[in-house]
Design a protein around this motif. Structure first.
Motif, short mmCIF file in Angstrom:
data_model
loop_
_atom_site.label_atom_id
_atom_site.label_comp_id
_atom_site.label_asym_id
_atom_site.label_seq_id
_atom_site.Cartn_x
_atom_site.Cartn_y
_atom_site.Cartn_z
N GLU A 179 0.82 -1.22 0.00
CA GLU A 179 0.00 0.00 0.00
C GLU A 179 0.85 1.27 0.00
OE1 GLU A 179 -2.58 -3.24 1.73
OE2 GLU A 179 -0.51 -2.62 2.05
N GLU A 180 2.12 1.14 0.35
CA GLU A 180 3.00 2.33 0.41
C GLU A 180 3.72 2.57 -0.92
OE1 GLU A 180 2.65 3.75 3.39
OE2 GLU A 180 1.49 1.96 3.94
N ILE A 200 -8.98 3.62 -3.79
CA ILE A 200 -9.17 2.19 -4.03
C ILE A 200 -8.30 1.86 -5.23
CG2 ILE A 200 -10.87 0.43 -4.63
CD1 ILE A 200 -12.28 1.52 -2.36
N ASN A 201 -7.38 0.92 -5.05
CA ASN A 201 -6.40 0.61 -6.10
C ASN A 201 -6.53 -0.84 -6.56
OD1 ASN A 201 -5.38 2.81 -4.22
ND2 ASN A 201 -3.83 2.98 -5.81
N PRO A 202 -7.47 -1.11 -7.49
CA PRO A 202 -7.64 -2.49 -7.96
C PRO A 202 -6.60 -2.88 -9.01
CG PRO A 202 -9.40 -1.07 -8.82
CD PRO A 202 -8.43 -0.20 -8.09
N GLY A 215 -8.20 7.85 4.95
CA GLY A 215 -6.79 8.17 4.75
C GLY A 215 -5.95 7.03 4.20
N GLN A 216 -6.61 5.92 3.82
CA GLN A 216 -5.87 4.73 3.38
C GLN A 216 -5.90 4.57 1.87
OE1 GLN A 216 -4.12 2.95 5.46
NE2 GLN A 216 -4.95 3.69 7.39
N ARG A 217 -4.86 3.91 1.36
CA ARG A 217 -4.88 3.40 -0.02
C ARG A 217 -5.23 1.92 0.09
NH1 ARG A 217 0.61 4.10 -2.68
NH2 ARG A 217 -0.42 4.63 -4.65
N LEU A 218 -6.34 1.53 -0.50
CA LEU A 218 -6.82 0.15 -0.37
C LEU A 218 -6.48 -0.61 -1.65
CD1 LEU A 218 -10.21 1.22 1.19
CD2 LEU A 218 -8.31 0.15 2.43
#
Length: 347
Positions: A150-151, A198-200, A264-267
């Motif tokens: 995620e980073e 959201i990063n599919p 605040g998250q990248r999922l």
């Protein structure tokens, strides 16, 4: 969130967005969507049986300056959640800046500017549909010792990502997502919304409405369609990378709305790695009507191919945050291919 909450979905006529709209309506939300023309918007409303909790606005060109101003001028005081799913995804261009990079960045910038101007006090959450393309460059995708989390960020620059259409698309996702995070940082004092992305990976799965398959399909589904139409003994390009089912992508958007921990998250949405060889194996095993008519490649070599030709994805943080089980590759591909076969038989 209470179910009288109004959610704005940009690009509501898209493959992923139609599932999101359906899930939002089922959960009791009021939905305002945007589409590029009156005709597209009317078609979408009809598909949802003119549900009174769904309305549509026209945003002809997300890359145009102030593209979303009219929508937020009109509805800004009622919209609490914004899901920005609209972004160009195709490789049919040689003008990468004009057709991929600029629209993706400008679309993100203009929706956030419109919120700031007309809904700074009302919009509480913004969720941007990004991609694993924002995490890794196409050239790094095949580095077997690389682990993406995620980073991670795609290392391409604005110039270097214009090497070809695939690199430009991947770059467009990175720069659009960066635009969102930077906008929030710079405007923290003048807006109240939080941000998640959201990063599919490659998104497979059935269309929300089967007849969408008659009007051209999204890029990832096109891979499955090509393999269904391959010729026995024929060769195919062994695409590989992280995959996710569209139904899980939609569900993740709703969880991101409802679970404060996702703020605040990248999922990163990936159930695992796939390659076309594995898809061909599933098609040959599960569809007797295709066996003997489509390519077979080198059966059962998928896992060893991935071992040598793909970086790894560790999205255990996302899986823990979302807390639900994703579709596996077999179920995802079977549902995708079954719908495609059905539509073809009706034609």
């Amino acid at each position: 969130m209470t179910t009288d909450t109004t959610v704005f979905v940009s690009g509501a006529t898209g493959f992923i967005a139609l599932h999101i709209v359906n899930d939002l309506l089922k959960a009791g939300y009021t939905v305002i969507g945007s589409g590029r023309s009156q005709e597209k918007n009317d078609g979408l409303l009809k598909k949802f049986n003119n549900n009174p909790k769904l309305s549509m606005e026209i945003v002809e060109d997300i890359a145009a300056p102030n593209a979303f101003d009219e929508v937020f001028k009109k509805h800004g005081k009622e919209i609490k959640i914004v899901l920005h799913t609209a972004s160009p995804f195709h490789f049919e261009t040689t003008n990468f800046e004009k057709d991929l990079l600029t629209p993706a960045v400008n679309g993100t910038q203009s929706i956030l500017e419109a919120i700031k101007k007309y809904a700074a006090d009302t919009v509480e959450k913004v969720i941007v549909t990004s991609s694993t393309a924002a995490l890794v460059t196409p050239t790094d995708m095949n580095k077997e010792d690389l682990v993406i989390t995620e980073e991670s960020w795609n290392k391409d620059t604005w110039d270097s990502c214009q090497a070809n259409a695939v690199a430009a698309y991947c770059g467009s996702k990175k720069f659009a997502e960066k635009t969102a995070w930077e906008f929030l940082k710079e405007n923290k004092s003048s807006v109240k919304f939080t941000l998640s992305t959201i990063n599919p990976g490659f998104v497979f799965g059935p269309q929300m409405f089967a007849d969408s398959l008659k009007h051209g399909i999204n890029t990832s589904s096109g891979i499955v369609s090509e393999l269904i139409h391959s010729k026995v003994g024929g060769e195919f390009y062994n695409y590989c990378g992280p995959f996710i089912d569209v139904r899980d992508v939609s569900k993740a958007h709703l969880v991101a709305i409802e679970k404060p921990e996702c703020t605040g998250q990248r999922l990163v949405l990936s159930e695992g790695l796939f390659c076309c060889q594995e898809i061909v194996d599933i098609l040959n095993e599960e569809f007797p009507q295709l066996k003997g008519k489509i390519a077979t490649g080198e059966p059962a070599t998928g896992p060893s191919f991935l071992e040598k030709n793909s970086c790894k994805f560790d999205n255990s943080k996302t899986k823990k945050l979302l807390g639900f089980q994703f579709y596996n590759l077999k179920d995802c591909i079977v549902d995708t291919a079954a719908q495609m076969s059905e539509v073809q038989n009706e034609a």
